[in-house]
Design an enzyme around this catalytic site. Structure first.
Site, mmCIF file in Angstrom:
data_model
loop_
_atom_site.group_PDB
_atom_site.id
_atom_site.type_symbol
_atom_site.label_atom_id
_atom_site.label_comp_id
_atom_site.label_asym_id
_atom_site.label_seq_id
_atom_site.Cartn_x
_atom_site.Cartn_y
_atom_site.Cartn_z
ATOM 1 C CD1 TRP A 100 10.763 0.478 -6.844
ATOM 2 C CD2 TRP A 100 12.818 1.035 -6.184
ATOM 3 N NE1 TRP A 100 11.600 -0.560 -7.172
ATOM 4 C CE2 TRP A 100 12.869 -0.252 -6.775
ATOM 5 C CE3 TRP A 100 13.996 1.591 -5.687
ATOM 6 C CZ2 TRP A 100 14.047 -0.975 -6.886
ATOM 7 C CZ3 TRP A 100 15.173 0.864 -5.791
ATOM 8 C CH2 TRP A 100 15.197 -0.397 -6.386
ATOM 9 C CG ASP A 168 9.800 6.866 -9.147
ATOM 10 O OD1 ASP A 168 9.896 6.713 -10.382
ATOM 11 O OD2 ASP A 168 10.451 6.186 -8.323
ATOM 12 C CE LYS A 192 11.949 0.551 -13.757
ATOM 13 N NZ LYS A 192 12.211 -0.834 -13.377
#
Length: 355
Positions: A100, A168, A192
């Site tokens: 990511w 992030d 999440k």
């Protein structure tokens, strides 16, 4: 019967949240309608919306000079919005610690001059690399605080000096205490630890909203547009924000972020202790950089890994396969995963190993 869901996202939600949502699904309070049917300009919805923002500010101890936004598009959209909004010198540094953060680097490269300041690719992303130098004229340094696929996390947040730190936090937000003042911008997909898929949280220091280059962007792509409109420039993902509010209320009842961090550390220890002692299962990430949320492991044999996931599923342990890019096995144990779920998994792993 509910199973133990070890998915990396969308992930398990707290059962009390689901029960509360089920009670209010058809009619919310005295509104006579579902939250899904409400106008986002109604008093009932605005109360939900503002409560969610206030709870997030309280739980993360967000300073007054930061704006909190609840946007759409996922973290993937932020890979592009961040460089478009923060670029002044047209340069940014990146710490690449997995898939990511690498995608964030590649997307930013389309907008500005992006440089990899550190990477652990040679170690198959099993460690967090040392950052030896940051470009003094970088518009920001980007990190991913927790790496979902390979199971590593920053245990020490880097000091970037005058260069804004962008993070992030999609798979680590609200799982442990962070000092928000160390960051220029934090972003996270909700699916999440925050709530269901559909919401992306962005927390940004106010001075970073003032950018002449960003002012030339289409209105919807400007952070300032959404900050000024309290995240209601257009119709927000109303039901997902309502669910986020319920999840944040639940988190507060668990002792807030500090309280859930203690629980998360205890849960992770149960699984890591077993992996460290097992003769069959082995952890992937370096012990000094292990994630509290995502724990990848393997038997070292693809067929045994597949047999394990198959048998685990029949016993009520779902989504234990590793990410498609790396294979193996993975248990994601976000805030909503109860301690007894992790213990039950370890008990099953012991039986599988003995067999």
């Amino acid at each position: 019967m509910r199973i133990y869901n070890f998915s990396a996202g969308p992930a398990a939600l707290p059962v009390p949240v689901l029960e509360q949502a089920s009670k209010e699904l058809v009619s919310y309070g005295s509104a006579g309608m579902s939250v899904m049917e409400m106008s986002h300009r109604s008093k009932s919805y605005e109360d939900i919306h503002n409560a969610a923002l206030e709870l997030l500010r309280e739980l993360m101890n967000v300073p007054a000079n930061y704006k909190i936004m609840m946007l759409q598009g996922g973290a993937s959209q932020q890979f592009a919005m961040i460089p478009m909004n923060l670029a002044k010198n047209g340069k940014a540094d990146f710490v690449v610690t997995g898939e990511w953060s690498n995608r964030a680097y590649k997307e930013a490269s389309k907008v500005l001059s992006a440089k990899i300041a550190a990477t652990s690719e040679a170690e198959k992303f099993g460690v967090i690399p040392e950052i030896k130098e940051i470009s003094a004229d970088a518009d920001y340094l980007h990190i991913c605080t927790n790496n979902t696929i390979c199971g590593t996390r920053f245990t020490q947040i880097p000091d970037t000096g005058k260069v804004p730190l962008v993070a992030d936090m999609s798979s680590g937000i609200l799982s442990e205490v962070f000092d928000v003042s160390k960051f220029g911008l934090i972003y996270a997909g909700a699916q999440k630890n925050i709530g269901p898929a559909g919401v992306t949280v962005v927390i940004i220091r106010e001075d970073l909203l003032e950018n002449e280059k960003a002012a030339k962007l289409p209105a919807f792509l400007q952070y300032k547009t959404h900050a000024d409109a309290n995240s209601m420039y257009n119709t927000p993902p109303t039901y997902a924000i309502y669910m986020t509010k319920l999840c944040l209320e639940w988190l507060k009842s668990q002792g807030g972020v500090a309280g859930i961090q203690k629980i998360n550390e205890a849960k992770a220890k149960i699984l890591y202790d077993f992996l460290d002692s097992s003769s069959l299962f082995k952890g992937i990430a370096a012990p000094s950089h292990r994630s509290l949320m995502n724990i990848p492991f393997t038997t070292g044999d693809d067929e045994k890994d597949k047999q394990f996931t198959k048998e685990a599923a029949t016993e009520g342990f779902a989504n234990l396969g590793g990410h498609r890019l790396v294979g193996g096995l993975r248990a994601s144990i976000y805030n909503a995963m109860p301690t007894e779920g992790v213990q039950a998994l370890v008990d099953f792993m012991k039986k599988f190993e003995a067999k």
